[in-house]
Design an enzyme around this catalytic site. Structure first.
Site, PDB file in Angstrom:
ATOM      1  CG  ASP A 134      -1.966   1.147   0.957  1.00 47.29           C
ATOM      2  OD1 ASP A 134      -2.517   1.480  -0.070  1.00 47.29           O
ATOM      3  OD2 ASP A 134      -2.475   1.654   2.201  1.00 47.29           O
ATOM      4  CE  LYS A 222      -4.106  14.145  10.700  1.00 44.29           C
ATOM      5  NZ  LYS A 222      -2.938  14.196  11.515  1.00 44.29           N
TER       6      LYS A 222
END
Length: 376
Positions: A134, A222
């Protein structure tokens, strides 16, 4: 050394190595992929989480001296949760996508690749290997597609005939010249369901994703979530499975081959309100082992506020007000203000007006105004 015999031995022992499907391909340059990645970058469709150097993503020889082949592995994960708790009024719950059920898949796949490396090293002592999962340089899906593990589907996942798209992928570059497998023929056909139902239109067309619009990406950001996506994420705390759950190739597939991937229902589908005040220590203890925790608690908490707004959960207003008044993070205070307005009512309007007089952060004040406009 008879490398064909070694290849067959690896295939025969894959299951005991904890690998559900394995494929082999050359370590040649991924020429077609480079063009696609350049186009994605030009269109600003990249998420920003990828390896920045495109050449490293498509050129195995930049990652290992004289590589000869790549081994692609796939591990199947469950699509259904046993004893899933119900979300109900007064006890609303969020949900983590299936890719965040159980132990972090990066850890599980790395262990499987380590076992595979050891298996090969015992038979070929001078073998060189470089494994990745990944977050490595290579594109997992491109390797799996070329290695015949599955086909690259319109939902931008690899679909395997055995496990559908519910698989985690990893790969290993090696200097062993394994014979390559044939790629698998695309089996999506005329089906366009995943593209049609994508909540944000992130699937621009079959096989092309604008990652910045993808809910799986948005739930990991975020900052303040853009207004146009707040009503789209529903009660998702991390990730999105829509393009997988609608896929006909996934119908009836639910694999429970790895105990590590079995979800704790209270973690995979947690109560929303307790998340608003969870401490760093509590978050690490409860969620630190799942892949959805990698960005920390802030995105999860922000998404929990949006989820409570999605449910219009009036009983959560005191907790939301607490965040709006006392959380030191502007993103949390502002999102709480928007959520209070979305839930609405006299109490919400009163608290928003009160907080408007006290708040000093410009962005939070904008969110309070949004909340007040939603109350009306």
């Amino acid at each position: 050394m008879n490398y064909d015999a070694l290849k067959q031995e690896i295939i025969d022992h894959a299951d005991e190595l904890g690998i559900d499907k394995i494929g082999f391909t050359s370590a040649d340059f991924f020429s077609d992929l480079k063009g696609r990645l350049i186009r994605q970058e030009a269109l600003n469709y990249q998420s920003g989480f990828e390896e920045k150097d495109i050449d490293k993503r498509v050129t195995p020889s930049l990652l290992m001296h004289e590589p000869k082949s790549i081994i692609s592995i796939a591990l199947a994960y469950p699509s259904k949760m046993k004893d899933a708790p119900r979300s109900k009024k007064g006890e609303r719950r969020g949900v983590f996508a299936r890719a965040s059920w159980g132990e972090d898949y990066h850890t599980v796949l790395r262990k499987a690749l380590e076992r595979l490396e050891q298996f090969i090293q015992e038979r070929v002592p001078d073998a060189r290997m470089k494994s990745m999962v990944d977050t490595g340089e290579l594109v997992d899906r491109a390797v799996a597609e070329r290695a015949g593990v599955g086909w690259s589907a319109k939902n931008c996942s690899i679909i395997t005939p055995e496990f559908g798209s519910y698989v985690y992928l990893g790969e290993m570059i090696t200097n062993i010249p394994f014979s390559p497998n044939e790629p698998m023929e695309d089996q999506c056909g005329d089906c366009n369901l995943c593209v049609d139902v994508c909540p944000t239109g992130a699937l621009v067309q079959g096989g092309q994703l604008d990652a910045k619009k993808c809910i799986a990406f948005l739930t990991q950001t975020k900052d303040f979530l853009p207004d146009e996506y707040r009503t789209k994420i529903g009660n998702r705390l991390y990730g999105c499975d829509t393009c997988q759950t609608v896929c006909p190739k996934n119908k009836g597939i639910d694999m429970h081959k790895h105990p590590e991937f079995e979800p704790d229902p209270e973690i995979a589908k947690p109560l929303l309100e307790p998340l608003l005040t969870i401490s760093n220590r509590e978050f690490k203890e409860s969620y630190g082992h799942v892949s959805g925790s990698w960005r920390g608690k802030k995105p999860i908490q922000r998404n929990a506020l949006i989820a409570l707004a999605h449910f219009k959960e009036a009983s959560a207003l005191p907790s939301i007000f607490e965040v709006m008044q006392h959380d030191v993070r502007p993103v949390m205070r502002g999102t709480a203000a928007w959520a209070a307005g979305k839930i609405g009512g006299e109490e919400a309007e009163k608290m928003l007006l009160k907080q408007k007089e006290l708040e000093q952060d410009e962005e939070v004040l904008k969110e309070i105004e949004k909340g007040l406009s939603l109350c009306k």
